[in-house]
Design a protein around this motif. Structure first.
Motif, PDB file in Angstrom:
ATOM      1  N   SER A  48     -42.795  65.828  -7.221  1.00 32.53           N
ATOM      2  CA  SER A  48     -43.868  66.398  -8.044  1.00 32.53           C
ATOM      3  C   SER A  48     -44.143  65.561  -9.292  1.00 32.53           C
ATOM      4  O   SER A  48     -45.182  65.724  -9.930  1.00 32.53           O
ATOM      5  CB  SER A  48     -43.517  67.830  -8.447  1.00 32.53           C
ATOM      6  N   ASP A  51     -46.816  59.977  -9.416  1.00 35.09           N
ATOM      7  CA  ASP A  51     -48.276  59.903  -9.316  1.00 35.09           C
ATOM      8  C   ASP A  51     -48.739  58.933  -8.238  1.00 35.09           C
ATOM      9  O   ASP A  51     -49.811  59.113  -7.665  1.00 35.09           O
ATOM     10  CB  ASP A  51     -48.877  59.489 -10.663  1.00 35.09           C
ATOM     11  N   ARG A  73     -47.332  60.571   1.708  1.00 33.26           N
ATOM     12  CA  ARG A  73     -48.620  61.280   1.585  1.00 33.26           C
ATOM     13  C   ARG A  73     -48.531  62.655   2.235  1.00 33.26           C
ATOM     14  O   ARG A  73     -48.971  63.645   1.663  1.00 33.26           O
ATOM     15  CB  ARG A  73     -49.722  60.434   2.226  1.00 33.26           C
ATOM     16  N   GLU A  74     -47.956  62.721   3.440  1.00 34.26           N
ATOM     17  CA  GLU A  74     -47.855  64.007   4.149  1.00 34.26           C
ATOM     18  C   GLU A  74     -46.920  64.985   3.446  1.00 34.26           C
ATOM     19  O   GLU A  74     -47.220  66.165   3.328  1.00 34.26           O
ATOM     20  CB  GLU A  74     -47.340  63.788   5.575  1.00 34.26           C
ATOM     21  N   TRP A  76     -45.530  64.881   0.180  1.00 36.28           N
ATOM     22  CA  TRP A  76     -45.623  65.145  -1.253  1.00 36.28           C
ATOM     23  C   TRP A  76     -46.974  64.771  -1.838  1.00 36.28           C
ATOM     24  O   TRP A  76     -47.153  64.798  -3.051  1.00 36.28           O
ATOM     25  CB  TRP A  76     -44.517  64.383  -1.992  1.00 36.28           C
ATOM     26  N   ASN A  77     -47.923  64.395  -0.994  1.00 32.71           N
ATOM     27  CA  ASN A  77     -49.256  63.964  -1.419  1.00 32.71           C
ATOM     28  C   ASN A  77     -49.189  62.826  -2.444  1.00 32.71           C
ATOM     29  O   ASN A  77     -49.934  62.796  -3.412  1.00 32.71           O
ATOM     30  CB  ASN A  77     -50.094  65.124  -1.956  1.00 32.71           C
ATOM     31  N   ILE A  78     -48.254  61.900  -2.230  1.00 34.31           N
ATOM     32  CA  ILE A  78     -48.123  60.727  -3.092  1.00 34.31           C
ATOM     33  C   ILE A  78     -48.950  59.598  -2.474  1.00 34.31           C
ATOM     34  O   ILE A  78     -48.660  59.157  -1.360  1.00 34.31           O
ATOM     35  CB  ILE A  78     -46.649  60.290  -3.219  1.00 34.31           C
ATOM     36  N   PRO A  79     -49.971  59.127  -3.183  1.00 30.67           N
ATOM     37  CA  PRO A  79     -50.782  58.028  -2.659  1.00 30.67           C
ATOM     38  C   PRO A  79     -50.081  56.687  -2.875  1.00 30.67           C
ATOM     39  O   PRO A  79     -49.243  56.550  -3.771  1.00 30.67           O
ATOM     40  CB  PRO A  79     -52.057  58.120  -3.489  1.00 30.67           C
ATOM     41  N   TRP A  98     -53.836  57.000   5.741  1.00 28.56           N
ATOM     42  CA  TRP A  98     -53.066  57.682   4.698  1.00 28.56           C
ATOM     43  C   TRP A  98     -53.780  57.651   3.359  1.00 28.56           C
ATOM     44  O   TRP A  98     -53.181  57.925   2.327  1.00 28.56           O
ATOM     45  CB  TRP A  98     -51.668  57.068   4.587  1.00 28.56           C
ATOM     46  N   ALA A 124     -58.527  58.986  -8.964  1.00 29.09           N
ATOM     47  CA  ALA A 124     -57.791  60.157  -8.444  1.00 29.09           C
ATOM     48  C   ALA A 124     -57.850  61.312  -9.433  1.00 29.09           C
ATOM     49  O   ALA A 124     -58.005  62.461  -9.034  1.00 29.09           O
ATOM     50  CB  ALA A 124     -56.352  59.787  -8.142  1.00 29.09           C
ATOM     51  N   ASP A 128     -59.648  65.264  -8.950  1.00 28.38           N
ATOM     52  CA  ASP A 128     -58.891  66.545  -9.017  1.00 28.38           C
ATOM     53  C   ASP A 128     -59.808  67.645  -9.493  1.00 28.38           C
ATOM     54  O   ASP A 128     -60.637  67.449 -10.374  1.00 28.38           O
ATOM     55  CB  ASP A 128     -57.702  66.411  -9.984  1.00 28.38           C
TER      56      ASP A 128
END
Length: 129
Positions: A48, A51, A73-74, A76-79, A98, A124, A128
């Motif tokens: 979390s 970034d 990405r899947e 923790w949604n970390i790009p 991704w 990004a 949001d």
């Protein structure tokens, strides 16, 4: 609050240099992973807070940066910002699923890397809700 970056790079000298560049530019570096397993361990502990990941394509222990980016990405949604000398069209196409925040070829200049990272992270934040 500075953006927090995870470096995923198996060449230790490159990773250390990259960390210095990022810290001098005002980013926070949560750590360096040399393979997919270490990257996932960082995400499990600090997901979390991360970034973005700066991701090499070829990693230690036979792991792959594109697959690692997908897991980050899947889960923790970390790009990922791919920074590699192996960014051929096939690799870029595989990575696109991704939603990477960009691609920077090695060798790169500090300015090129920081510009790509800043542009991607500001984009990004704008997206949001």
């Amino acid at each position: 609050m500075p953006c927090t970056i995870l470096i995923v790079e198996d060449e230790m000298l490159l990773a250390m240099d990259l960390e210095d560049v990022l810290v001098e530019a005002g980013y926070s570096v949560i750590g360096n992973a040399v393979d997919m397993h270490q990257a996932i361990a960082f995400a499990e502990r600090h997901g979390s807070l991360i970034d973005a990941a700066i991701m090499d394509v070829n990693l230690a222990r036979g792991t792959n940066g594109v697959e690692t980016a997908g897991r980050l990405r899947e889960g923790w949604n970390i790009p990922s910002l791919f920074v590699s000398g192996n960014l051929d069209e096939k690799t870029r196409t595989r990575a696109m699923q991704w939603a990477p925040i960009g691609f920077v070829g090695k060798p790169y200049s500090e300015r090129e890397l920081l510009s790509a990272l800043k542009m991607a992270l500001s984009r990004a934040v704008d997206e949001d809700p």
